[in-house]
Design a protein around this motif. Structure first.
Motif, mmCIF file in Angstrom:
data_model
loop_
_atom_site.group_PDB
_atom_site.id
_atom_site.type_symbol
_atom_site.label_atom_id
_atom_site.label_comp_id
_atom_site.label_asym_id
_atom_site.label_seq_id
_atom_site.Cartn_x
_atom_site.Cartn_y
_atom_site.Cartn_z
ATOM 1 N N VAL A 102 37.034 -33.921 -11.692
ATOM 2 C CA VAL A 102 36.694 -34.345 -10.333
ATOM 3 C C VAL A 102 35.898 -35.634 -10.429
ATOM 4 C CG1 VAL A 102 35.470 -33.781 -8.203
ATOM 5 C CG2 VAL A 102 36.657 -31.976 -9.470
ATOM 6 N N VAL A 103 36.269 -36.623 -9.623
ATOM 7 C CA VAL A 103 35.532 -37.887 -9.589
ATOM 8 C C VAL A 103 34.774 -37.971 -8.275
ATOM 9 C CG1 VAL A 103 35.676 -40.404 -9.594
ATOM 10 C CG2 VAL A 103 37.189 -39.066 -11.069
ATOM 11 N N ASN A 104 33.464 -38.109 -8.351
ATOM 12 C CA ASN A 104 32.622 -38.318 -7.175
ATOM 13 C C ASN A 104 32.541 -39.817 -6.921
ATOM 14 O OD1 ASN A 104 30.561 -38.661 -5.310
ATOM 15 N ND2 ASN A 104 28.944 -37.787 -6.600
ATOM 16 N N ALA A 105 33.275 -40.271 -5.904
ATOM 17 C CA ALA A 105 33.255 -41.687 -5.521
ATOM 18 C C ALA A 105 32.770 -41.793 -4.083
ATOM 19 C CB ALA A 105 34.652 -42.295 -5.657
ATOM 20 N N ALA A 106 31.637 -41.132 -3.818
ATOM 21 C CA ALA A 106 31.170 -40.970 -2.443
ATOM 22 C C ALA A 106 30.219 -42.060 -1.983
ATOM 23 C CB ALA A 106 30.517 -39.595 -2.286
ATOM 24 N N GLY A 107 29.998 -43.099 -2.782
ATOM 25 C CA GLY A 107 29.164 -44.214 -2.329
ATOM 26 C C GLY A 107 27.751 -43.778 -2.013
ATOM 27 N N GLY A 149 21.979 -31.151 -8.567
ATOM 28 C CA GLY A 149 21.281 -32.418 -8.682
ATOM 29 C C GLY A 149 21.276 -32.987 -10.084
ATOM 30 N N ARG A 150 22.080 -32.404 -10.964
ATOM 31 C CA ARG A 150 22.096 -32.878 -12.347
ATOM 32 C C ARG A 150 22.910 -34.154 -12.463
ATOM 33 N NH1 ARG A 150 23.611 -28.096 -16.307
ATOM 34 N NH2 ARG A 150 23.428 -29.864 -17.738
ATOM 35 N N GLY A 151 22.354 -35.154 -13.067
ATOM 36 C CA GLY A 151 23.070 -36.407 -13.240
ATOM 37 C C GLY A 151 22.102 -37.560 -13.346
ATOM 38 N N GLN A 152 22.590 -38.630 -13.911
ATOM 39 C CA GLN A 152 21.717 -39.777 -14.159
ATOM 40 C C GLN A 152 21.777 -40.805 -13.037
ATOM 41 O OE1 GLN A 152 24.341 -39.009 -16.505
ATOM 42 N NE2 GLN A 152 23.002 -37.408 -17.258
ATOM 43 N N ILE A 153 22.704 -40.638 -12.087
ATOM 44 C CA ILE A 153 22.888 -41.651 -11.056
ATOM 45 C C ILE A 153 22.064 -41.305 -9.826
ATOM 46 C CG2 ILE A 153 24.561 -42.690 -9.474
ATOM 47 C CD1 ILE A 153 26.673 -42.387 -11.576
ATOM 48 N N HIS A 154 21.306 -42.285 -9.358
ATOM 49 C CA HIS A 154 20.596 -42.129 -8.091
ATOM 50 C C HIS A 154 20.839 -43.389 -7.270
ATOM 51 C CE1 HIS A 154 18.702 -38.407 -9.319
ATOM 52 N NE2 HIS A 154 18.399 -38.995 -10.475
ATOM 53 N N VAL A 155 21.220 -43.188 -6.027
ATOM 54 C CA VAL A 155 21.630 -44.295 -5.172
ATOM 55 C C VAL A 155 20.668 -44.444 -4.007
ATOM 56 C CG1 VAL A 155 23.425 -45.072 -3.569
ATOM 57 C CG2 VAL A 155 24.063 -44.133 -5.794
ATOM 58 N N ARG A 156 20.282 -45.666 -3.735
ATOM 59 C CA ARG A 156 19.512 -45.966 -2.526
ATOM 60 C C ARG A 156 20.386 -46.775 -1.583
ATOM 61 N NH1 ARG A 156 13.826 -48.477 -4.232
ATOM 62 N NH2 ARG A 156 13.844 -49.021 -2.026
ATOM 63 N N ALA A 157 20.263 -46.480 -0.310
ATOM 64 C CA ALA A 157 21.067 -47.167 0.698
ATOM 65 C C ALA A 157 20.314 -48.374 1.235
ATOM 66 C CB ALA A 157 21.411 -46.221 1.840
ATOM 67 N N VAL A 202 28.848 -45.324 -14.587
ATOM 68 C CA VAL A 202 29.649 -44.099 -14.629
ATOM 69 C C VAL A 202 28.865 -43.064 -15.417
ATOM 70 C CG1 VAL A 202 31.819 -43.053 -15.389
ATOM 71 C CG2 VAL A 202 31.808 -45.406 -14.551
ATOM 72 N N ALA A 203 28.834 -41.825 -14.913
ATOM 73 C CA ALA A 203 28.152 -40.747 -15.630
ATOM 74 C C ALA A 203 29.044 -39.509 -15.643
ATOM 75 C CB ALA A 203 26.813 -40.433 -14.975
ATOM 76 N N HIS A 204 28.787 -38.653 -16.624
ATOM 77 C CA HIS A 204 29.536 -37.397 -16.801
ATOM 78 C C HIS A 204 28.491 -36.288 -16.880
ATOM 79 C CE1 HIS A 204 33.872 -36.717 -18.407
ATOM 80 N NE2 HIS A 204 33.536 -35.758 -17.588
ATOM 81 N N PRO A 205 27.824 -35.922 -15.763
ATOM 82 C CA PRO A 205 26.652 -35.043 -15.823
ATOM 83 C C PRO A 205 26.944 -33.634 -16.306
ATOM 84 C CG PRO A 205 27.323 -35.381 -13.548
ATOM 85 C CD PRO A 205 28.120 -36.346 -14.381
ATOM 86 N N VAL A 206 28.113 -33.094 -15.933
ATOM 87 C CA VAL A 206 28.542 -31.785 -16.427
ATOM 88 C C VAL A 206 30.019 -31.898 -16.767
ATOM 89 C CG1 VAL A 206 26.844 -30.480 -15.102
ATOM 90 C CG2 VAL A 206 29.091 -30.943 -14.104
ATOM 91 N N PRO A 207 30.537 -31.044 -17.646
ATOM 92 C CA PRO A 207 31.963 -31.114 -17.976
ATOM 93 C C PRO A 207 32.828 -30.980 -16.720
ATOM 94 C CG PRO A 207 30.818 -29.670 -19.515
ATOM 95 C CD PRO A 207 29.833 -29.999 -18.435
ATOM 96 N N GLY A 208 33.805 -31.849 -16.616
ATOM 97 C CA GLY A 208 34.724 -31.792 -15.487
ATOM 98 C C GLY A 208 34.344 -32.649 -14.299
ATOM 99 N N LEU A 209 33.157 -33.284 -14.333
ATOM 100 C CA LEU A 209 32.707 -34.098 -13.192
ATOM 101 C C LEU A 209 32.321 -35.493 -13.656
ATOM 102 C CD1 LEU A 209 31.905 -34.348 -10.177
ATOM 103 C CD2 LEU A 209 29.611 -33.569 -10.846
ATOM 104 N N VAL A 210 32.900 -36.500 -13.018
ATOM 105 C CA VAL A 210 32.577 -37.902 -13.280
ATOM 106 C C VAL A 210 31.966 -38.495 -12.015
ATOM 107 C CG1 VAL A 210 33.549 -40.204 -13.720
ATOM 108 C CG2 VAL A 210 34.361 -38.225 -15.022
ATOM 109 N N LEU A 211 30.854 -39.209 -12.160
ATOM 110 C CA LEU A 211 30.225 -39.905 -11.040
ATOM 111 C C LEU A 211 30.373 -41.402 -11.242
ATOM 112 C CD1 LEU A 211 26.808 -37.985 -10.806
ATOM 113 C CD2 LEU A 211 28.962 -37.399 -9.712
ATOM 114 N N ILE A 212 30.749 -42.109 -10.185
ATOM 115 C CA ILE A 212 30.838 -43.573 -10.231
ATOM 116 C C ILE A 212 30.077 -44.110 -9.026
ATOM 117 C CG2 ILE A 212 33.126 -43.389 -9.118
ATOM 118 C CD1 ILE A 212 32.170 -46.289 -11.421
#
Length: 572
Positions: free
Chosen positions: A232-237, A249-257, A364-374
């Motif tokens: 699954v790719v999280n491309a939710a901006g 909430g696991r992951g290295q990416i944090h986004v500010r708007a 790009v991060a892969h916080p848990v198996p099966g999930l990619v964040l961009i």
């Protein structure tokens, strides 16, 4: 192949049925430019792909940008040469190969207020051109040229003479951002990707730590579905953190708007044959040619309120007017503003408290198996972001995955565009349309304009301009519903066309006719037509009321009053 670039109601239903059975290689969550690019990159590598979007395609950041495809001249000053090099490479690919029907050159004048700026800014613009030339991406774009004050005033007569001592003119490119997203998605659909809007991911399917897909709700029907996927790719901006919460909430990416607003004013309010770029105390300000209009923007302020409908306040509007009026001979007033739109940049959170100093690069991060964040990045470099996301997906899939091919894959409508453009007068004669109408269609659809012309052949009444938004033809509304994934009136007036920002009443007069035109392809009855028009009217009223408020908090509270367009049985 049975796949089609058409994204109508039947294709949406088929996509959802396919996604709910079997297992995808990749499920993309998010239908903005990065999600669309990721779906295209993945399906072009031979993967089985699905994409879901909770609202309309490009309804977030990707329809509310400055509509520029550019290298980021200001990033040179920050010595971010790699970002500029990457963006200039992408600009060249888009202009020359990937989307020549949608991306076109646009000139800008950069005025100097002091004589010492000529060598300083001139050197930066020269480096900008040199970087483009050394990568072979400058073909079709003129090189920069230095202008005296008189020369600059000939190009941009609207400038006050005392506002500059000289200038440099350079070239970048522009695009209709929302239309581009839909075209990327249609290209992916044509290669076999399943695509569906108004489908919201509600949780992830899990096998232990491994993400194995997503649970989702079809917001049009209320139906729940499970979509199984190897990755699954999280491309939710700007929604990246929200989706990340679904895995704790696991992951290295944090986004500010960061909120950026733009004004749209008629072309006759500013006498000029070129765009304009100005330095401000925080960033830069663009005055961008946009058909019969100018787009003026943008602001850069932190935003932590409603992400779905960021509100432009009176303070935002006055900020832009104040800055542009410092250099115009005839100042603009609020009465000159036809349209206003606000968007949110998804910036990677860093140490800086100022959003203008946060990173425009992506990660790009892969916080848990099966999930990619961009996340992060900028519109111009979407294709690189998508490639990197699918490269990360490839690590989680068994077997060898081919390399990305999107750098040499023209989008739907690109093939044959140059020849059709040369034939536009003959096409106009055959279709009994003015040549300017055919040029308009070719610049929006490329070779797919033939499909719009076929609608007019079947029903000559569709050749007529849309009442209240006569830059567009009635056929374009029908086509948006039949082939471009438009599900609601707002989708057509705000994103498939730009009537919501290009007309004085922001599309209100066009709404009844547009809704009736959509009724056939979408199976609406009279009550549904009336409901769509009423929703659209209330949304515009709320936006206008918000724009009279002084602060973000006040504007957000007012704009929150507008209803969401979901079937009545889901809210009663």
């Amino acid at each position: 192949m049975a796949a089609t670039t058409r994204m109508g109601p039947e294709e949406r239903a088929e996509s959802l049925a396919r996604m709910a059975t079997g297992e995808l290689d990749v499920l993309v969550v998010g239908g903005g430019i990065v999600g669309a690019g990721t779906a295209l990159d993945a399906v072009a590598r031979g993967l089985k792909v699905g994409l879901i979007e909770a609202r309309d395609f490009a309804s977030g950041t990707s329809s509310r940008s400055s509509k520029l495809i550019h290298g980021g001249l200001r990033y040179l000053e920050q010595l971010d040469f790699e970002l500029v090099r990457e963006a200039l490479t992408e600009r060249g690919l888009l202009l020359q190969r990937i989307a020549p029907h949608l991306v076109r050159p646009v000139p800008f004048v950069f005025p100097f207020t002091h004589h010492w700026e000529r060598p300083y800014i001139g050197a930066g613009v020269a480096l900008y051109d040199t970087l483009s030339m050394t990568m072979g991406t400058s073909r079709g774009l003129p090189h920069h040229r230095h202008l005296t004050r008189s020369g600059a005033l000939r190009v941009f007569p609207a400038l006050r003479r005392d506002a500059l001592v000289g200038a440099v003119q350079y070239w970048d490119a522009q695009v209709d951002d929302a239309r581009y997203v839909v075209t990327v998605l249609r290209t992916a659909a044509g290669l076999g990707a399943g695509i569906a809007s108004r489908v919201q991911a509600t949780s992830f399917l899990r096998e232990g730590e491994h993400v194995t897909g997503a649970r989702a709700t079809d917001l049009e029907t209320g139906e729940e579905l499970e979509i199984r996927a190897k990755q699954v790719v999280n491309a939710a901006g700007v929604w990246t953190d929200d989706i990340q919460e679904m895995v704790g909430g696991r992951g290295q990416i944090h986004v500010r708007a960061s909120k950026g607003i733009h004004l749209v004013v008629p072309r006759d309010r500013i006498q000029a044959s070129s765009g304009l770029i100005l330095r401000t105390e925080k960033s830069v300000l663009f005055v961008i040619p946009w058909g019969r209009h100018w787009v003026i923007g943008t602001t850069d302020t932190s935003w932590d309120l409603d992400k779905a409908h960021p509100a432009a306040s009176r303070r935002d509007i006055d900020y832009l007017l104040d800055h542009v009026n410092r250099v115009l001979r005839v100042p603009l007033t609020r009465d000159d503003v036809e349209g206003v739109y606000a968007g949110l940049r998804p910036l990677l959170s860093g140490e800086s408290d100022e959003t203008s100093k946060l990173s425009r690069e992506h990660t790009v991060a892969h916080p848990v198996p099966g999930l990619v964040l961009i996340a992060g990045g900028k519109y111009t470099t979407y294709r690189v972001m998508a490639k990197d996301a699918v490269d990360a997906v490839a690590h989680g899939l068994d077997g060898r995955i081919p390399d990305s091919v999107t750098d040499r894959l023209p989008l739907a409508g690109a093939d044959g565009y140059a020849a059709l453009w040369n034939q536009r007068r003959a096409i106009a004669r055959d279709a009994d349309l003015h040549p300017s109408r055919v040029a308009h269609l070719l610049r929006r659809y490329g070779s797919m304009a033939a499909e719009v012309l076929e609608l007019m052949k079947e029903d000559p009444g569709l050749k007529e301009p849309l009442t209240g938004a006569d830059d567009y033809l009635r056929a374009e509304v029908v086509y948006a519903a039949r082939s471009e994934g438009a599900r609601h009136l707002d989708d057509v007036l705000t994103r498939r066309t730009r009537a919501a920002i290009e007309t004085w009443d922001r599309g209100i007069a066009a709404a009844p006719e547009a809704a009736r035109l959509m009724a056939g392809p979408l199976g609406w009855d009279d009550a549904r037509v009336e409901r769509e028009v009423e929703y659209y009217r209330k949304r515009i009223e709320a936006e206008r009321a918000a724009q009279e408020q002084d602060t973000d908090q006040e504007a957000d509270a007012v704009q929150h009053g507008a209803p969401e367009v979901v079937p009545e049985d889901l809210v009663t």
